[in-house]
Design an enzyme around this catalytic site. Structure first.
Site, PDB file in Angstrom:
ATOM      1  CB  CYS A 271      -7.228  -1.671   1.797  1.00  0.00           C
ATOM      2  SG  CYS A 271      -8.396  -0.260   2.573  1.00  0.00           S
ATOM      3  N   GLY A 272      -5.954  -1.769   4.654  1.00  0.00           N
ATOM      4  CA  GLY A 272      -6.015  -2.311   6.249  1.00  0.00           C
ATOM      5  C   GLY A 272      -7.469  -2.307   6.931  1.00  0.00           C
TER       6      GLY A 272
ATOM      7  NE  ARG B  85     -14.363   6.983   1.182  1.00  0.00           N
ATOM      8  CZ  ARG B  85     -14.746   7.450   2.022  1.00  0.00           C
ATOM      9  NH1 ARG B  85     -16.275   7.553   2.409  1.00  0.00           N
ATOM     10  NH2 ARG B  85     -13.940   7.257   3.212  1.00  0.00           N
TER      11      ARG B  85
ATOM     12  CG  ASN C  90      -2.061   1.007   1.199  1.00  0.00           C
ATOM     13  OD1 ASN C  90      -2.765   0.999   2.089  1.00  0.00           O
ATOM     14  ND2 ASN C  90      -2.502   1.703   0.200  1.00  0.00           N
TER      15      ASN C  90
ATOM     16  CB  CYS D  56      -5.174   5.051   5.820  1.00  0.00           C
ATOM     17  SG  CYS D  56      -3.756   4.288   4.829  1.00  0.00           S
ATOM     18  N   GLY D  57      -5.347   2.114   7.941  1.00  0.00           N
ATOM     19  CA  GLY D  57      -4.608   1.257   8.886  1.00  0.00           C
ATOM     20  C   GLY D  57      -2.972   0.977   8.338  1.00  0.00           C
TER      21      GLY D  57
END
Length: 301
Positions: A224-225, A216, A15, A76-77
């Site tokens: 995507c965490g 998104r 990411n 946002c992890g």
């Protein structure tokens, strides 16, 4: 060049993250800067994590999260893990408390280099996610892509992890679905007034699943965490998995625990430092720092 701040190119399981040091400033990273940075292959990113001075006592920083299209994100992890690694290298500390528009985030770096982030409690109410229509049971809502009698994707579980998520459960390999085609349509479906992150998940066992996500404001990403957290929580509440699972995203595995004692979701995974530089947060004009001899691993901003 204009007024420059320090930034680092990092990643959390692929990411792509830009960590930007905005401490000591009152302005913010502009949408124009984000779009310009994303247009350059050297700085193309999924999210910007902009570190600001804390706004409340007892917290270490306020974090703004900016998507690659210039829009703001609530969570946002993977990016949070990158911030922790950078600040741990700067301060020598292991534990941090951040404030975002979605609330407080506790995070800590472990001795093995992995980082855990407390993503808080999931929200399941239709008006909390939010949805445009009332659904009494968000474990399965009426939404599909494809013909009515043979939909390609249908009946997702939905939840908020500070940002809206829809999880479509599939039987086939997650790579066999055209998420780059369906993702934008579902992200912008009228049922999601704030748009949504769209994921497809395949259960491998009660302790493991595979996941791909159309984010998104960012599109297809390697990880995507918050989507991994949403998938894990929905897997447990629909009876598909236990409350502790490994979620295999394209960039690698994340460990997710939906803690029973307080309903908080704990995400654990790695972060990786790539390079650093300076950037104008208004225009996005940047310069890359020259690497020092023997420069490797995590570094302070």
């Amino acid at each position: 060049m204009g007024d420059q701040v320090q930034f680092a190119r990092m990643n959390g399981l692929g990411n792509k993250i830009l960590v930007v040091d905005m401490r000591g400033r009152k302005d913010r990273v502009t949408p124009q800067a984000a779009i310009a940075l994303n247009a350059d292959p050297a700085t193309e990113f999924d999210q910007i994590m902009a570190i600001h001075d804390p706004k409340s006592a007892g917290t270490d920083a306020w974090i703004d999260i900016v998507n690659s299209d210039g829009s703001m994100a609530q969570a946002c992890g993977n990016g949070t893990r990158c911030v922790v690694q950078a600040l741990a290298a700067e301060t020598g500390r292991k534990a941090f408390l951040f404030h975002t528009v979605a609330g407080l985030l506790e995070a800590k770096e472990h001795d093995n280099g992995t980082i855990s982030v407390d993503m808080g409690k999931p929200r399941f109410g239709w008006d909390q996610i939010p949805l445009a229509e009332e659904f009494h049971d968000t474990r399965r809502i009426e939404l599909q892509i494809g013909p009515i009698d043979a939909p390609v994707l249908h009946s997702p579980s939905v939840a908020s992890m500070g940002n809206p998520h829809a999880i479509f459960w599939v039987e086939n390999d997650v790579w066999s679905y055209e998420l780059d085609r369906f993702g934008p349509l579902l992200e912008n479906h009228p049922i999601f007034p704030e748009r949504a992150n769209i994921s497809i998940a395949r259960i491998r066992s009660r302790q493991e699943m595979d996941l791909r996500t159309w984010e998104r404001g960012a599109g297809l990403t390697l990880a995507c965490g918050s989507a991994a957290c949403a998938a894990a929580v929905n897997g447990a509440r629909t009876g598909r998995t236990e409350r502790m699972v490994t979620v295999n995203v394209p960039g690698g595995p994340l460990k997710i625990e939906w803690r029973e004692r307080d309903d908080h979701v704990i995400m654990t995974g790695p972060a990786e430092w790539e390079w650093s530089g300076t950037v104008d947060p208004v225009t996005g004009i940047f310069a890359r720092n020259e690497p020092e001899s023997g420069d490797n691993g995590a570094r302070a901003l």
